[in-house]
Design an enzyme around this catalytic site. Sequence first.
Site, short mmCIF file in Angstrom:
data_model
loop_
_atom_site.label_atom_id
_atom_site.label_comp_id
_atom_site.label_asym_id
_atom_site.label_seq_id
_atom_site.Cartn_x
_atom_site.Cartn_y
_atom_site.Cartn_z
N SER A 1 0.79 -1.23 0.00
CA SER A 1 0.00 0.00 0.00
C SER A 1 0.82 1.28 0.00
O SER A 1 0.30 2.36 -0.27
CB SER A 1 -1.01 0.02 1.15
OG SER A 1 -0.36 0.03 2.39
N LYS A 26 -6.31 5.22 7.47
CA LYS A 26 -5.14 5.93 6.92
C LYS A 26 -5.40 7.42 6.79
O LYS A 26 -4.52 8.23 7.05
CB LYS A 26 -4.73 5.30 5.60
CG LYS A 26 -4.14 3.91 5.84
CD LYS A 26 -3.77 3.19 4.58
CE LYS A 26 -3.25 1.81 4.99
NZ LYS A 26 -2.94 0.96 3.88
#
Length: 129
Positions: A22, A67
């Site tokens: 990611s 996030k």
Amino acid sequence: AGTDHTFPFPIDIKLADVGGPSAGLMFALGIVDKLNPESLTGGKFIAGTGTIDDAGKVGPIGGIQMKTIGARQAGAEYFLTPADNCAAAAAHVPDGLTLVKVDTIDDATKALQKIGKGDTAGLPRCTKS
């Protein structure tokens, strides 16, 4: 297993506590930034996420809302968001964080340049739908 590539210059990335794909987009943008004489961000605090493939396509990641929260708590004002994560991220955007929709590394590079210059009106934004 990963994919090996041969580059005309050495690349050595060491970052503790980062696992999985990611961070691919942000690592790639970091390399692009180092190869350019001018800063891509103009000193702005920009966070982001996304996988990246050999063609520069940005892919979705898991845990997007966590996030974005972490990025805003750290001080980010802009968050480069994979296009396929936009709806989920836009469902709960932390106050003060602008979600910038990116589909390719070229999209992300152009967005960074615009943010760095303060030209943010035309940035592609994430929406709930």
